[in-house]
Design an enzyme around this catalytic site. Sequence first.
Site, PDB file in Angstrom:
ATOM      1  N   LYS A  11       9.685  -7.260  10.508  1.00 13.68           N
ATOM      2  CA  LYS A  11      10.502  -6.069  10.767  1.00 13.68           C
ATOM      3  C   LYS A  11      11.148  -6.088  12.161  1.00 13.68           C
ATOM      4  CE  LYS A  11       7.751  -3.030   7.724  1.00 13.68           C
ATOM      5  NZ  LYS A  11       7.066  -1.718   7.672  1.00 13.68           N
ATOM      6  N   TYR A  51      13.585   0.800  -0.048  1.00 11.40           N
ATOM      7  CA  TYR A  51      12.447   1.724   0.061  1.00 11.40           C
ATOM      8  C   TYR A  51      12.607   2.970  -0.825  1.00 11.40           C
ATOM      9  CZ  TYR A  51      10.147  -0.819   3.901  1.00 11.40           C
ATOM     10  OH  TYR A  51       9.465  -1.735   4.655  1.00 11.40           O
ATOM     11  N   PHE A  59       8.132  10.461   5.894  1.00 13.35           N
ATOM     12  CA  PHE A  59       8.470   9.434   6.884  1.00 13.35           C
ATOM     13  C   PHE A  59       9.699   8.607   6.499  1.00 13.35           C
ATOM     14  CE2 PHE A  59       5.183   7.607   4.067  1.00 13.35           C
ATOM     15  CZ  PHE A  59       5.836   6.463   3.611  1.00 13.35           C
ATOM     16  N   ARG A  87      -1.342  -9.717   2.072  1.00 14.58           N
ATOM     17  CA  ARG A  87      -1.793  -8.363   2.438  1.00 14.58           C
ATOM     18  C   ARG A  87      -3.016  -8.453   3.358  1.00 14.58           C
ATOM     19  NH1 ARG A  87       1.513  -4.012   1.200  1.00 14.58           N
ATOM     20  NH2 ARG A  87      -0.329  -2.705   1.027  1.00 14.58           N
ATOM     21  N   THR A  93      -1.930  -0.746   6.967  1.00  9.48           N
ATOM     22  CA  THR A  93      -0.612  -0.187   7.320  1.00  9.48           C
ATOM     23  C   THR A  93      -0.606   0.388   8.741  1.00  9.48           C
ATOM     24  OG1 THR A  93      -0.397   0.431   4.999  1.00  9.48           O
ATOM     25  CG2 THR A  93       1.173   1.422   6.522  1.00  9.48           C
ATOM     26  N   ARG A 104      -1.034  -7.101  11.991  1.00 15.04           N
ATOM     27  CA  ARG A 104      -0.784  -5.745  12.495  1.00 15.04           C
ATOM     28  C   ARG A 104      -1.712  -5.373  13.654  1.00 15.04           C
ATOM     29  NH1 ARG A 104       0.457  -3.274   6.499  1.00 15.04           N
ATOM     30  NH2 ARG A 104       2.741  -3.220   6.652  1.00 15.04           N
ATOM     31  N   ASN A 114       5.257  -1.362  12.240  1.00 19.79           N
ATOM     32  CA  ASN A 114       4.052  -2.150  11.991  1.00 19.79           C
ATOM     33  C   ASN A 114       4.340  -3.618  11.670  1.00 19.79           C
ATOM     34  OD1 ASN A 114       5.040  -1.682   9.464  1.00 19.79           O
ATOM     35  ND2 ASN A 114       3.203  -0.709   8.648  1.00 19.79           N
ATOM     36  N   HIS A 117       6.062  -6.456   6.400  1.00 16.22           N
ATOM     37  CA  HIS A 117       5.946  -5.873   5.056  1.00 16.22           C
ATOM     38  C   HIS A 117       5.475  -6.976   4.122  1.00 16.22           C
ATOM     39  CE1 HIS A 117       7.015  -4.102   1.149  1.00 16.22           C
ATOM     40  NE2 HIS A 117       7.520  -5.291   0.874  1.00 16.22           N
ATOM     41  N   GLU A 128      11.220  -7.144  -5.415  1.00 15.61           N
ATOM     42  CA  GLU A 128      11.627  -7.243  -4.005  1.00 15.61           C
ATOM     43  C   GLU A 128      12.279  -8.591  -3.709  1.00 15.61           C
ATOM     44  OE1 GLU A 128       8.206  -4.078  -2.475  1.00 15.61           O
ATOM     45  OE2 GLU A 128       8.040  -6.187  -1.872  1.00 15.61           O
TER      46      GLU A 128
HETATM   47  P1  RTP Z   1       4.554  -2.232   3.404  1.00 22.10           P
HETATM   48  O1  RTP Z   1       4.952  -1.650   2.064  1.00 22.10           O
HETATM   49  O2  RTP Z   1       5.605  -2.101   4.456  1.00 22.10           O
HETATM   50  O3  RTP Z   1       3.987  -3.593   3.323  1.00 22.10           O
HETATM   51  O4  RTP Z   1       3.384  -1.366   3.986  1.00 22.10           O
HETATM   52  P2  RTP Z   1       2.264  -0.638   3.218  1.00 22.10           P
HETATM   53  O5  RTP Z   1       2.279  -0.966   1.747  1.00 22.10           O
HETATM   54  O6  RTP Z   1       1.073  -0.944   4.012  1.00 22.10           O
HETATM   55  O7  RTP Z   1       2.724   0.863   3.437  1.00 22.10           O
HETATM   56  P3  RTP Z   1       3.528   1.855   2.464  1.00 22.10           P
HETATM   57  O8  RTP Z   1       2.643   2.995   2.183  1.00 22.10           O
HETATM   58  O9  RTP Z   1       4.155   1.111   1.342  1.00 22.10           O
HETATM   59  O10 RTP Z   1       4.670   2.370   3.450  1.00 22.10           O
HETATM   60  C1  RTP Z   1       5.817   1.595   3.693  1.00 22.10           C
HETATM   61  C2  RTP Z   1       6.126   1.604   5.170  1.00 22.10           C
HETATM   62  O11 RTP Z   1       6.474   2.922   5.562  1.00 22.10           O
HETATM   63  C3  RTP Z   1       6.072   3.135   6.899  1.00 22.10           C
HETATM   64  N1  RTP Z   1       5.212   4.310   6.995  1.00 22.10           N
HETATM   65  N2  RTP Z   1       5.324   5.182   7.954  1.00 22.10           N
HETATM   66  N3  RTP Z   1       4.963   7.417   9.645  1.00 22.10           N
HETATM   67  C4  RTP Z   1       4.174   7.260   8.584  1.00 22.10           C
HETATM   68  O12 RTP Z   1       3.277   8.028   8.320  1.00 22.10           O
HETATM   69  C5  RTP Z   1       4.383   6.100   7.739  1.00 22.10           C
HETATM   70  N4  RTP Z   1       3.689   5.798   6.645  1.00 22.10           N
HETATM   71  C6  RTP Z   1       4.224   4.653   6.180  1.00 22.10           C
HETATM   72  C7  RTP Z   1       5.298   1.928   7.356  1.00 22.10           C
HETATM   73  O13 RTP Z   1       6.149   1.140   8.159  1.00 22.10           O
HETATM   74  C8  RTP Z   1       4.947   1.222   6.067  1.00 22.10           C
HETATM   75  O14 RTP Z   1       4.819  -0.158   6.257  1.00 22.10           O
HETATM   76 MG    MG Z   2       3.981  -0.767   0.498  1.00 20.39          MG
END
Ligand code: RTP
Ligand code: MG
Length: 140
Positions: A11, A51, A59, A87, A93, A104, A114, A117, A128
Site C-alpha cells: 500500500k 473495496y 472507514f 495472511r 489488520t 504489519r 497497514n 493487503h 482480485e
Molecule cells: P486487507 O483486506 O486489506 O488485507 O485487510 P484485512 O482483511 O485485514 O481487513 P479488512 O477488514 O478487509 O479491511 C480492509 C482494509 O480497510 C482498512 N480498515 N480501516 N479504520 C478502520 O477501522 C479500518 N478498518 C479496516 C484497513 O486498511 C484494512 O486493511
Molecule cells: Mg480484507
Amino acid sequence: MSIERTFSMIKPDATRRNLTGAIIKIMEEAGLTVVASKRVWMSRREAEGFYAVHKERPFFGELVESMTSGPTVVQVLQGENAIARNREIMGATNPADAAEGTIRKEFALSIGENSVHGSDAPETAAQEIAYWFSETEVVG
Ligand code: RTP
Ligand code: MG
C-alpha cells in the site's frame, strides 16, 4: 497442500517509505513467488471498485483516501497454501494486534495505513487478481 495464487498489495504508506523490497523479501523467504507485479497510482474509481464490499463501512472514505494517496504495488503471489501463508506473514489488520515478526507488526503505521493487503479466500483471490491483471500478465 496445494499450489495456490493470491492477490497482494503493497500500500501507499509502505511504497512512500521505500519498503517495497523489504516486504517482497519477507514474502519470498516465506516461500511465495511473485508471478505478476505492477506499480499503479489508483484512481478514486479503481479504489472504490476494489473495496466495494466495504462501501457501507465507516472507514470507507478514509480507506479510499489512503489508497489513492500514492503508488501501490499490486501483485500475484504463488506458492503452497499461498492465501493462508500470505495472511499469516501479513499479521492482524490492526498492527497493535499483529504478532511479532509479521509485516504489519514491523511496518504498519495504523489500522488504516497497514502496509499490505492479501486476499482472504480462493473466491476473493480470483476476483482480485482479475480486477488488476489479464491472464497473460500472470507468469507462473
Ligand atoms: P486487507 O483486506 O486489506 O488485507 O485487510 P484485512 O482483511 O485485514 O481487513 P479488512 O477488514 O478487509 O479491511 C480492509 C482494509 O480497510 C482498512 N480498515 N480501516 N479504520 C478502520 O477501522 C479500518 N478498518 C479496516 C484497513 O486498511 C484494512 O486493511
Ligand atoms: Mg480484507
